[in-house]
Design an enzyme around this catalytic site. Structure first.
Site, short mmCIF file in Angstrom:
data_model
loop_
_atom_site.label_atom_id
_atom_site.label_comp_id
_atom_site.label_asym_id
_atom_site.label_seq_id
_atom_site.Cartn_x
_atom_site.Cartn_y
_atom_site.Cartn_z
N HIS A 1 0.87 -1.18 0.00
CA HIS A 1 0.00 0.00 0.00
C HIS A 1 0.91 1.23 0.00
CE1 HIS A 1 -2.74 3.00 1.80
NE2 HIS A 1 -3.74 2.21 1.48
N ASP B 1 3.12 -4.39 8.19
CA ASP B 1 1.87 -3.64 8.03
C ASP B 1 0.73 -4.65 8.11
OD1 ASP B 1 -0.39 -2.43 7.10
OD2 ASP B 1 0.47 -1.68 5.23
N GLN C 1 -4.53 -5.20 7.07
CA GLN C 1 -5.55 -6.07 6.47
C GLN C 1 -5.53 -7.47 7.07
OE1 GLN C 1 -7.87 -5.11 4.36
NE2 GLN C 1 -7.10 -3.10 3.76
N LYS D 1 -10.46 -0.25 10.32
CA LYS D 1 -10.70 -1.42 9.48
C LYS D 1 -11.08 -2.64 10.31
CE LYS D 1 -7.21 0.18 6.18
NZ LYS D 1 -7.86 0.56 4.92
N CYS E 1 -4.63 2.62 -3.74
CA CYS E 1 -3.40 3.08 -3.09
C CYS E 1 -2.28 2.06 -3.24
CB CYS E 1 -3.62 3.41 -1.61
SG CYS E 1 -4.75 4.76 -1.37
C1 LIG Z 1 -2.38 -2.69 3.73
C2 LIG Z 1 -2.68 -1.30 4.16
N1 LIG Z 1 -1.72 -0.57 4.72
C3 LIG Z 1 -1.95 0.69 5.13
C4 LIG Z 1 -3.17 1.28 4.99
C5 LIG Z 1 -3.35 2.68 5.47
O1 LIG Z 1 -4.33 2.73 6.44
P1 LIG Z 1 -4.88 4.14 6.92
O2 LIG Z 1 -5.39 4.82 5.69
O3 LIG Z 1 -5.95 3.81 7.88
O4 LIG Z 1 -3.75 4.87 7.53
C6 LIG Z 1 -4.19 0.55 4.40
C7 LIG Z 1 -5.51 1.18 4.19
O5 LIG Z 1 -6.12 1.08 3.17
C8 LIG Z 1 -3.95 -0.77 3.99
O6 LIG Z 1 -4.91 -1.50 3.43
#
Ligand SMILES: Cc1ncc(COP(=O)(O)O)c(C=O)c1O
Lengths: 157, 432
Positions: free
Chosen positions: B144, B221, B224, B247, B387
């Site tokens: 992401h 990270d 998900q 999430k 993203c």
């Molecule tokens: C795998 C992953 N990392 C990071 C993020 C970033 O999360 P946030 O927008 O809540 O900071 C997301 C959100 O879509 C994500 O799916």
């Protein structure tokens, strides 16, 4: 049904058979615009002719990737601004921008200037898609401004 | 291992008021965008409301009763949430979201590097966060933007080199060059546990072993994964784990960064100001221990309380049951979508080491246009590059449609999705 209001026949026709697609020579300016939220892209060229103050949009051509709305919009843009005076092209652009605000603001529109572009009225109901419709128009604005400043006599920069 | 208990989706749905609303002229909402953000159960909403109605005060300040109770509520939320991932409360930092958690890490590197360059004192172990030109950071091609752009920024400011594990054609990490990619120059490895765009579940433990072998920091990270499967931060092999509250059925405005105690202790602060200090004079400041060191200003208290309620809600359902449920939905959806001529899944097609985020394209129809027809049928999905633009570039698409699941989705939702994709083909006159 709302979908039909958005995807009017005219839009789908322009999408399937776009006018002005394929970059042509010669040109005064070329721009590349992207829609960062969805990745749609357009490369657009403009050629102007005539003396400063009474210029005419001689050609508008583009190459693009994107959804039906952004593709059709580029095709309609080509039809509405190619061959008209630069002044009229900018007025048309203003009309199209107003059209895109018509869901939330009271606007009076010049349907003559807009031509097929009036079909995008339904798109204005969907905020997420307005950027798709505007992509080619904003690219044209950018390219036309660059073309006019390129045509200015040297020393003006 | 005991057999997972099936989720009672009908009962669960009753806890989510938003799922009973209609969209686009009276259509029931079919919410398939939990990968972007999940919906919230009444238990979470009630917890926040209860906090504001009965307890609200600024935490870690003042000595009146409300301030004590608010501080207690905040710290007990830290307990609940850290226990949810198998960690200790003192190792859990609250942030705004996962993006901020990851930036906290990259800025620790940057700040340590800047301080070292000026000969300033670092926390014990802080030298591990000092970067020099020639040092390497390893991420993957599937990240992401939140776990990509901060590292690019860090590398451009420090002269470190960013390297990445590439993707295979079927949406998995190509681990064949791991031995050379992760080497003695590697200072940090940061990877996503489960991909938000392809659904791929990465072999975190294996990659962590490679990182450990070269004494590299290892960041995961888990945005998900934590909402969708049992995750124990202790067994992941990670030094730092980032995720978002919104999430996992929790409120927006709160994220988490879990870290091993000695790693957090070695990190210089990121955002500075009140609450994160030990002693302040006009000449200089010393900093509090973690987690306070990383929580400057009045924190997001009601959100922490809400997130704890979300963790309790998920614990009651049982994360193994949640994972089994979403796994079944994913298999059913993969089959349903693949049965439609012209639909191409972007990402793993076999339902192994893969979670409930399914990206696909439909031949002849742009993802935006597919999404529009789905939306018209009440089916909420995400369209675009999610993203993760480099992933789209890797597979030669500008955008995909992504359906992603949550605990409140049932097989009927998948049926609605499949039917709506067929409608889209019909609407745009795409013939088989
Ligand atoms: C795998 C992953 N990392 C990071 C993020 C970033 O999360 P946030 O927008 O809540 O900071 C997301 C959100 O879509 C994500 O799916």
């Amino acid at each position: 049904m709302r979908l039909d209001q958005m995807y009017q026949e005219v839009i789908l026709d322009h999408y399937k058979n776009p006018h002005g697609k394929g970059l042509v020579e010669p040109f005064d300016s070329q721009v590349h615009h992207v829609n960062p939220t969805c990745g749609d892209e357009i490369t657009l060229r403009v050629k102007l002719s005539g003396a400063a103050g009474s210029q005419v949009v001689e050609s508008v051509s583009f190459d693009s990737q994107g959804c039906s709305i952004s593709q059709a919009s580029a095709s309609v843009l080509h039809d509405q601004v190619e061959g008209v005076s630069l002044d009229q092209a900018f007025l048309t652009l203003d009309e199209f921008s107003s059209l895109m605000k018509s869901a939330t603001a009271e606007v009076t529109l010049d349907e003559e200037l807009l031509g097929d572009a009036i079909a995008f009225e339904g798109v204005a109901q969907y905020p997420a898609r307005i950027k798709c419709a505007l992509l080619a128009w904003m690219a044209f604005k950018d390219a036309a401004v660059q073309a006019t400043s390129a045509a200015q006599p040297a020393g003006d920069e | 291992m005991t057999e997972p208990t099936p989720l009672d989706v009908d009962r669960i749905r009753k806890d989510f008021p938003i799922l009973s609303r209609t969209v686009r002229g009276g259509r029931p909402l079919v919410y398939l965008d939990s990968g972007a953000t999940s919906q919230k159960p009444v238990q979470v909403l009630d917890a926040e409301r209860h906090f504001y109605e009965h307890i609200n005060a600024a935490v870690h300040r003042g000595a009146h009763q409300l301030a004590e109770e608010a501080t207690d509520a905040y710290e007990s939320a830290r307990h609940t949430i850290s226990a949810f991932v198998g960690g200790q409360p003192e190792d859990l930092v609250f942030t705004k979201n996962a993006t901020e958690s990851l930036n906290l890490v990259t800025y620790s590197f940057l700040n340590a590097t800047l301080k070292a360059a000026r000969g300033l004192e670092l926390p014990e172990g802080g030298e591990h966060f000092v970067l020099e030109p020639g040092d390497e950071i390893v991420i993957t091609e599937i990240e992401h933007h939140a776990n990509l752009v901060p590292w690019q920024e860090l590398c451009s400011k420090t002269g470190a080199t960013l390297r990445w594990i590439p993707l295979t054609d079927d949406g998995r990490l190509n681990l064949s060059t791991l031995d050379t990619l992760i080497n003695e120059r590697t200072k940090c490895v940061s990877i996503v546990h489960q991909s938000n765009i392809l659904g791929t579940i990465n072999d975190v433990v294996l990659i962590g072993e490679h990182a450990a072998r070269v004494k590299s920091l290892f960041v995961v990270d888990a945005c998900q994964s934590i909402p969708h499967m049992p995750v124990d931060v202790g067994t992941l092999g990670a030094d730092l784990v980032a995720w978002s509250g919104h999430k996992m059925l929790g409120p927006t405005g709160i994220g988490c960064l879990w870290g091993r105690s000695e790693v957090l202790a070695a990190m210089p602060p990121f955002i500075s100001g009140g609450s994160m200090i030990r002693k302040v004079t006009m000449e200089g400041t010393t900093f509090a221990d973690p987690p306070q060191r990383f929580e400057a200003g009045v924190p997001m208290t009601a959100q922490a309380v809400g997130l704890a309620a979300a963790a309790d809600y998920l614990t009651d359902l049982g994360m193994a049951n949640v994972a089994a449920h979403e796994h079944a939905l994913t298999g059913y959806a993969l089959d349903g979508l693949e049965s439609i001529p012209g639909v191409r899944i972007i990402g793993p097609r076999n339902n192994v080491e893969r979670g409930g985020a399914i990206s696909f394209v439909v031949d002849g129809i742009h993802a935006h246009d597919v999404g529009q027809v789905l939306d018209d049928r009440g089916v909420a999905v995400r369209v675009g590059h999610h993203c993760a633009a480099p992933v789209c570039q890797r597979y030669g698409v500008t955008a995909t449609v992504r359906a992603s699941f949550g605990v409140y989705n049932g097989f009927d939702d998948v049926d609605s999705l499949v039917a709506a994709v067929k409608d889209a083909k019909q609407f745009f006159g795409v013939t088989d």
